[in-house]
Design a protein around this motif. Sequence first.
Motif, PDB file in Angstrom:
ATOM      1  N   ALA A 293      31.513 -19.394  39.423  1.00 31.10           N
ATOM      2  CA  ALA A 293      32.703 -18.264  39.068  1.00 31.10           C
ATOM      3  C   ALA A 293      32.618 -16.289  39.431  1.00 31.10           C
ATOM      4  O   ALA A 293      33.421 -16.232  40.578  1.00 31.10           O
ATOM      5  CB  ALA A 293      32.636 -17.784  37.427  1.00 31.10           C
ATOM      6  N   GLU A 294      31.367 -15.980  39.027  1.00 36.66           N
ATOM      7  CA  GLU A 294      30.140 -14.643  40.066  1.00 36.66           C
ATOM      8  C   GLU A 294      30.969 -15.035  41.582  1.00 36.66           C
ATOM      9  O   GLU A 294      31.866 -13.872  42.283  1.00 36.66           O
ATOM     10  CB  GLU A 294      29.762 -14.566  40.060  1.00 36.66           C
ATOM     11  N   ALA A 295      30.584 -15.858  41.876  1.00 33.65           N
ATOM     12  CA  ALA A 295      30.403 -16.360  43.098  1.00 33.65           C
ATOM     13  C   ALA A 295      31.986 -15.762  43.851  1.00 33.65           C
ATOM     14  O   ALA A 295      31.992 -15.496  45.004  1.00 33.65           O
ATOM     15  CB  ALA A 295      29.499 -16.920  43.762  1.00 33.65           C
ATOM     16  N   LEU A 296      32.700 -16.234  43.518  1.00 35.06           N
ATOM     17  CA  LEU A 296      34.277 -16.987  44.054  1.00 35.06           C
ATOM     18  C   LEU A 296      35.034 -15.631  43.451  1.00 35.06           C
ATOM     19  O   LEU A 296      35.570 -14.704  44.661  1.00 35.06           O
ATOM     20  CB  LEU A 296      34.539 -17.444  43.030  1.00 35.06           C
ATOM     21  N   ARG A 297      34.566 -14.869  42.546  1.00 34.66           N
ATOM     22  CA  ARG A 297      34.935 -13.272  42.379  1.00 34.66           C
ATOM     23  C   ARG A 297      35.022 -12.710  43.479  1.00 34.66           C
ATOM     24  O   ARG A 297      35.026 -11.426  44.107  1.00 34.66           O
ATOM     25  CB  ARG A 297      34.932 -13.019  41.097  1.00 34.66           C
ATOM     26  N   LYS A 298      33.475 -12.457  43.805  1.00 35.73           N
ATOM     27  CA  LYS A 298      32.243 -11.670  44.587  1.00 35.73           C
ATOM     28  C   LYS A 298      33.963 -11.530  46.568  1.00 35.73           C
ATOM     29  O   LYS A 298      33.364 -11.085  46.873  1.00 35.73           O
ATOM     30  CB  LYS A 298      31.117 -11.508  44.861  1.00 35.73           C
ATOM     31  N   LYS A 299      33.550 -12.502  46.395  1.00 35.36           N
ATOM     32  CA  LYS A 299      34.704 -13.373  47.416  1.00 35.36           C
ATOM     33  C   LYS A 299      35.923 -12.821  47.815  1.00 35.36           C
ATOM     34  O   LYS A 299      36.771 -13.160  48.933  1.00 35.36           O
ATOM     35  CB  LYS A 299      34.791 -14.508  48.034  1.00 35.36           C
ATOM     36  N   GLY A 300      36.769 -12.483  46.480  1.00 31.89           N
ATOM     37  CA  GLY A 300      38.201 -12.345  46.580  1.00 31.89           C
ATOM     38  C   GLY A 300      39.126 -13.594  46.092  1.00 31.89           C
ATOM     39  O   GLY A 300      40.455 -13.446  45.937  1.00 31.89           O
ATOM     40  N   LEU A 301      38.146 -15.105  45.384  1.00 32.91           N
ATOM     41  CA  LEU A 301      38.606 -15.838  45.468  1.00 32.91           C
ATOM     42  C   LEU A 301      39.622 -15.689  44.288  1.00 32.91           C
ATOM     43  O   LEU A 301      38.843 -15.754  42.881  1.00 32.91           O
ATOM     44  CB  LEU A 301      37.919 -16.968  46.047  1.00 32.91           C
ATOM     45  N   LYS A 302      40.146 -16.915  43.898  1.00 33.55           N
ATOM     46  CA  LYS A 302      40.422 -16.882  42.302  1.00 33.55           C
ATOM     47  C   LYS A 302      39.838 -18.111  41.988  1.00 33.55           C
ATOM     48  O   LYS A 302      39.024 -19.192  42.537  1.00 33.55           O
ATOM     49  CB  LYS A 302      42.177 -17.411  42.253  1.00 33.55           C
ATOM     50  N   VAL A 303      39.015 -17.957  40.990  1.00 35.41           N
ATOM     51  CA  VAL A 303      38.206 -18.530  40.753  1.00 35.41           C
ATOM     52  C   VAL A 303      38.910 -19.895  39.026  1.00 35.41           C
ATOM     53  O   VAL A 303      40.274 -19.920  38.937  1.00 35.41           O
ATOM     54  CB  VAL A 303      37.374 -18.762  38.651  1.00 35.41           C
ATOM     55  N   THR A 304      38.715 -21.694  40.034  1.00 31.43           N
ATOM     56  CA  THR A 304      40.110 -22.303  39.373  1.00 31.43           C
ATOM     57  C   THR A 304      38.587 -23.255  39.547  1.00 31.43           C
ATOM     58  O   THR A 304      37.558 -23.867  40.638  1.00 31.43           O
ATOM     59  CB  THR A 304      40.855 -23.178  40.929  1.00 31.43           C
ATOM     60  N   PRO A 305      39.012 -24.687  38.572  1.00 29.85           N
ATOM     61  CA  PRO A 305      38.125 -25.745  38.410  1.00 29.85           C
ATOM     62  C   PRO A 305      37.953 -26.572  39.602  1.00 29.85           C
ATOM     63  O   PRO A 305      36.792 -27.363  39.118  1.00 29.85           O
ATOM     64  CB  PRO A 305      39.157 -26.232  37.249  1.00 29.85           C
ATOM     65  N   GLN A 306      39.124 -26.689  40.304  1.00 35.02           N
ATOM     66  CA  GLN A 306      38.806 -27.482  41.959  1.00 35.02           C
ATOM     67  C   GLN A 306      37.504 -26.826  42.542  1.00 35.02           C
ATOM     68  O   GLN A 306      36.971 -27.689  42.648  1.00 35.02           O
ATOM     69  CB  GLN A 306      40.093 -27.403  41.939  1.00 35.02           C
ATOM     70  N   ARG A 307      37.954 -25.497  42.680  1.00 37.17           N
ATOM     71  CA  ARG A 307      36.709 -24.796  43.156  1.00 37.17           C
ATOM     72  C   ARG A 307      35.198 -25.239  42.715  1.00 37.17           C
ATOM     73  O   ARG A 307      34.308 -25.355  43.151  1.00 37.17           O
ATOM     74  CB  ARG A 307      37.304 -23.088  43.978  1.00 37.17           C
ATOM     75  N   ILE A 308      35.385 -25.150  41.412  1.00 38.46           N
ATOM     76  CA  ILE A 308      34.157 -25.231  40.463  1.00 38.46           C
ATOM     77  C   ILE A 308      33.692 -26.079  40.600  1.00 38.46           C
ATOM     78  O   ILE A 308      32.367 -26.393  41.233  1.00 38.46           O
ATOM     79  CB  ILE A 308      33.916 -24.338  39.093  1.00 38.46           C
ATOM     80  N   ALA A 309      34.234 -27.337  40.825  1.00 42.17           N
ATOM     81  CA  ALA A 309      34.110 -28.856  40.985  1.00 42.17           C
ATOM     82  C   ALA A 309      32.719 -28.916  42.191  1.00 42.17           C
ATOM     83  O   ALA A 309      32.422 -29.492  42.420  1.00 42.17           O
ATOM     84  CB  ALA A 309      35.001 -29.537  40.702  1.00 42.17           C
ATOM     85  N   VAL A 310      33.708 -28.845  43.634  1.00 43.73           N
ATOM     86  CA  VAL A 310      33.649 -28.773  44.777  1.00 43.73           C
ATOM     87  C   VAL A 310      31.766 -28.222  44.504  1.00 43.73           C
ATOM     88  O   VAL A 310      31.447 -28.721  46.033  1.00 43.73           O
ATOM     89  CB  VAL A 310      34.381 -27.918  46.133  1.00 43.73           C
ATOM     90  N   ILE A 311      31.976 -26.781  44.443  1.00 42.35           N
ATOM     91  CA  ILE A 311      30.890 -26.186  44.404  1.00 42.35           C
ATOM     92  C   ILE A 311      29.547 -26.792  43.530  1.00 42.35           C
ATOM     93  O   ILE A 311      28.521 -27.107  44.496  1.00 42.35           O
ATOM     94  CB  ILE A 311      30.959 -24.829  44.420  1.00 42.35           C
ATOM     95  N   LYS A 312      30.347 -27.740  42.774  1.00 42.20           N
ATOM     96  CA  LYS A 312      29.063 -28.306  41.787  1.00 42.20           C
ATOM     97  C   LYS A 312      28.443 -29.347  42.503  1.00 42.20           C
ATOM     98  O   LYS A 312      27.569 -29.194  42.501  1.00 42.20           O
ATOM     99  CB  LYS A 312      29.437 -28.479  39.859  1.00 42.20           C
ATOM    100  N   THR A 313      29.660 -30.109  43.086  1.00 41.80           N
ATOM    101  CA  THR A 313      28.971 -31.638  43.871  1.00 41.80           C
ATOM    102  C   THR A 313      28.274 -31.071  44.999  1.00 41.80           C
ATOM    103  O   THR A 313      27.100 -31.559  45.258  1.00 41.80           O
ATOM    104  CB  THR A 313      30.346 -32.059  44.478  1.00 41.80           C
ATOM    105  N   MET A 314      28.726 -30.325  45.847  1.00 40.42           N
ATOM    106  CA  MET A 314      27.520 -29.123  47.371  1.00 40.42           C
ATOM    107  C   MET A 314      26.459 -28.639  47.006  1.00 40.42           C
ATOM    108  O   MET A 314      25.759 -28.749  47.394  1.00 40.42           O
ATOM    109  CB  MET A 314      28.841 -28.625  47.799  1.00 40.42           C
ATOM    110  N   ILE A 315      26.662 -27.468  45.597  1.00 40.13           N
ATOM    111  CA  ILE A 315      25.232 -27.175  45.324  1.00 40.13           C
ATOM    112  C   ILE A 315      23.788 -28.028  45.477  1.00 40.13           C
ATOM    113  O   ILE A 315      22.703 -27.776  45.658  1.00 40.13           O
ATOM    114  CB  ILE A 315      25.246 -26.394  44.247  1.00 40.13           C
ATOM    115  N   LYS A 316      23.976 -28.958  45.399  1.00 41.63           N
ATOM    116  CA  LYS A 316      22.773 -30.436  45.125  1.00 41.63           C
ATOM    117  C   LYS A 316      22.503 -30.655  46.329  1.00 41.63           C
ATOM    118  O   LYS A 316      21.043 -30.452  46.698  1.00 41.63           O
ATOM    119  CB  LYS A 316      23.655 -31.580  44.727  1.00 41.63           C
ATOM    120  N   GLY A 317      22.926 -29.495  47.898  1.00 43.83           N
ATOM    121  CA  GLY A 317      22.459 -29.281  48.330  1.00 43.83           C
ATOM    122  C   GLY A 317      22.729 -31.224  49.659  1.00 43.83           C
ATOM    123  O   GLY A 317      23.314 -31.661  49.194  1.00 43.83           O
TER     124      GLY A 317
END
Length: 134
Positions: free
Chosen positions: A6-30
Amino acid sequence: MEIDIAEALRKKGLKVTPQRIAVIKTMIKGGHFSGEQIYSELKKTEPSISLSTVYNALETLKDAGIIRSFEAGGKTWYEMRMEPHVNVYCEDIGDIVDVDLDLSTLEKNLMEKGIEPRNLSVIVYAECSKMRKG
């Protein structure tokens, strides 16, 4: 890699949405993901998510510089690894392998020509079935 999404999204000026969080959580595994792969993974826990929502989230995250994309094998691939590296697309097995090479000379040569790379992405098409392990 533990980050506050959520903080990473805010730092980029993006709205924190469940969809964006879910996509990042999927991709963060590498690794490397197509939009369809991310959609398929998210559909297991978020049955109401649509493919267009996934692609919209991916494009927003890419435009904000949180993820990057490249084309290989007729598909768009997304990854979270932002530092310059070589993506090897294994045509024979359909995998993508990251190879760490010093790309500073390439970057320097481009800049000397007045080209300022914002996303240095090198794609190599190769046969990998005989690739050395380790």
